[in-house]
Design a protein around this motif. Sequence first.
Motif, PDB file in Angstrom:
ATOM      1  N   ILE A 104      40.087  -8.000   4.612  1.00  0.00           N
ATOM      2  CA  ILE A 104      39.177  -7.438   5.511  1.00  0.00           C
ATOM      3  C   ILE A 104      38.498  -6.316   4.730  1.00  0.00           C
ATOM      4  O   ILE A 104      37.254  -6.082   4.984  1.00  0.00           O
ATOM      5  N   TYR A 105      38.959  -5.376   3.931  1.00  0.00           N
ATOM      6  CA  TYR A 105      38.440  -4.156   3.213  1.00  0.00           C
ATOM      7  C   TYR A 105      37.696  -4.590   2.085  1.00  0.00           C
ATOM      8  O   TYR A 105      36.720  -3.993   1.449  1.00  0.00           O
ATOM      9  N   SER A 165      46.969 -11.670  21.898  1.00  0.00           N
ATOM     10  CA  SER A 165      45.477 -10.879  22.007  1.00  0.00           C
ATOM     11  C   SER A 165      45.500  -9.577  21.957  1.00  0.00           C
ATOM     12  O   SER A 165      44.639  -8.936  21.234  1.00  0.00           O
ATOM     13  N   SER A 166      46.753  -8.861  22.360  1.00  0.00           N
ATOM     14  CA  SER A 166      46.668  -7.401  21.904  1.00  0.00           C
ATOM     15  C   SER A 166      47.002  -7.171  20.237  1.00  0.00           C
ATOM     16  O   SER A 166      46.418  -6.498  19.710  1.00  0.00           O
ATOM     17  N   LEU A 167      47.715  -8.161  19.637  1.00  0.00           N
ATOM     18  CA  LEU A 167      47.891  -7.971  18.152  1.00  0.00           C
ATOM     19  C   LEU A 167      46.509  -8.279  17.563  1.00  0.00           C
ATOM     20  O   LEU A 167      45.995  -7.747  16.688  1.00  0.00           O
ATOM     21  N   ILE A 168      45.763  -9.249  17.913  1.00  0.00           N
ATOM     22  CA  ILE A 168      44.496  -9.625  17.406  1.00  0.00           C
ATOM     23  C   ILE A 168      43.614  -8.285  17.498  1.00  0.00           C
ATOM     24  O   ILE A 168      42.636  -8.037  16.592  1.00  0.00           O
ATOM     25  N   ASN A 169      43.531  -7.630  18.771  1.00  0.00           N
ATOM     26  CA  ASN A 169      42.568  -6.527  19.048  1.00  0.00           C
ATOM     27  C   ASN A 169      43.140  -5.512  18.272  1.00  0.00           C
ATOM     28  O   ASN A 169      42.289  -4.564  18.193  1.00  0.00           O
ATOM     29  N   PHE A 171      43.555  -5.369  15.115  1.00  0.00           N
ATOM     30  CA  PHE A 171      42.587  -5.537  13.873  1.00  0.00           C
ATOM     31  C   PHE A 171      41.445  -5.227  14.268  1.00  0.00           C
ATOM     32  O   PHE A 171      40.433  -4.692  13.586  1.00  0.00           O
ATOM     33  N   VAL A 172      40.779  -5.741  15.533  1.00  0.00           N
ATOM     34  CA  VAL A 172      39.527  -5.299  16.027  1.00  0.00           C
ATOM     35  C   VAL A 172      39.095  -3.705  16.001  1.00  0.00           C
ATOM     36  O   VAL A 172      38.266  -3.377  15.698  1.00  0.00           O
ATOM     37  N   GLU A 173      40.405  -2.850  16.374  1.00  0.00           N
ATOM     38  CA  GLU A 173      40.296  -1.651  16.508  1.00  0.00           C
ATOM     39  C   GLU A 173      40.066  -1.012  15.354  1.00  0.00           C
ATOM     40  O   GLU A 173      39.246   0.166  14.824  1.00  0.00           O
ATOM     41  N   LEU A 174      40.438  -1.562  14.113  1.00  0.00           N
ATOM     42  CA  LEU A 174      40.431  -1.206  12.607  1.00  0.00           C
ATOM     43  C   LEU A 174      38.886  -1.161  12.124  1.00  0.00           C
ATOM     44  O   LEU A 174      38.291  -0.426  11.654  1.00  0.00           O
ATOM     45  N   ILE A 175      37.965  -2.447  12.692  1.00  0.00           N
ATOM     46  CA  ILE A 175      36.682  -2.503  12.617  1.00  0.00           C
ATOM     47  C   ILE A 175      35.968  -1.453  13.221  1.00  0.00           C
ATOM     48  O   ILE A 175      35.170  -0.927  12.687  1.00  0.00           O
ATOM     49  N   ASP A 176      36.163  -1.570  14.677  1.00  0.00           N
ATOM     50  CA  ASP A 176      35.426  -0.698  15.551  1.00  0.00           C
ATOM     51  C   ASP A 176      35.292   0.860  14.975  1.00  0.00           C
ATOM     52  O   ASP A 176      34.240   1.279  15.284  1.00  0.00           O
ATOM     53  N   HIS A 177      36.571   1.172  14.848  1.00  0.00           N
ATOM     54  CA  HIS A 177      36.754   2.456  14.362  1.00  0.00           C
ATOM     55  C   HIS A 177      36.495   2.819  12.763  1.00  0.00           C
ATOM     56  O   HIS A 177      36.720   4.012  12.627  1.00  0.00           O
ATOM     57  N   LYS A 178      35.995   1.824  12.379  1.00  0.00           N
ATOM     58  CA  LYS A 178      35.848   2.008  10.865  1.00  0.00           C
ATOM     59  C   LYS A 178      36.967   2.816  10.233  1.00  0.00           C
ATOM     60  O   LYS A 178      36.959   3.849   9.347  1.00  0.00           O
ATOM     61  N   VAL A 179      38.125   2.554  10.435  1.00  0.00           N
ATOM     62  CA  VAL A 179      39.599   3.190   9.906  1.00  0.00           C
ATOM     63  C   VAL A 179      39.543   2.841   8.219  1.00  0.00           C
ATOM     64  O   VAL A 179      39.400   1.740   7.855  1.00  0.00           O
TER      65      VAL A 179
END
Length: 210
Positions: A104-105, A165-169, A171-179
């Motif tokens: 991902i990174y 779906s919670s586990l998938i999301n 990872f979505v949070e990592l992208i959305d928040h630019k962690v």
Amino acid sequence: MADSSIDTKNKILNSAKKEFLEKGFMNASLRTIAANADLTTGAMYRHFKDKDALFCALVDDAIEETRKVVMSAGLIAHLKDGDPLGKEHEEKENQILSDFIDYIYSDFDAFTLLISKSGGSTHENFVNEMSDLYTKNCIQTLNWMYKKKYASKKLDTLTVHVIASSLINSFVELIDHKVQKKEAVKFIADIRDFFHFGIMRIIGIKALTL
């Protein structure tokens, strides 16, 4: 000529990535993409048939890597690994997640495009599609664990879907928040433990480690 063609494609893709990241798929302009690549739109069409083909070229590898990770939750993968509760299987799962974070990174822009810039493209339902596929794989594996008496409780489809779906999301949070990657590694490790031990609890398996 071949090198020239590759260079031209790379210029187009770099220009397209910038345009898609700034404006999203729907609002991106092919004329702007071509102009920033020092090409006419006609010349660009010789390499990519349309805007969707350009977007797909930027994200298809990321989709394939994600699909591989999701499929690792499936029954076939678990049958190959042997004991689903064994240390070897747990270490393999941890390594898969670690490798996926690295991926991902290494191509964060591609995941940004998929998560927040894909509306109107072929891949606008990427997150839902991965959630559905992950749910399907988890259901197969958990039903097998119940049949083989690893688990004492069979989960209903809705429960598995919400968990998957919670586990998938996550990872979505990592992208959305630019962690940042360092924080992401810790975050996913904690999330993985949360889901791992939580699932063990509700399917009737006593956790051996904490």
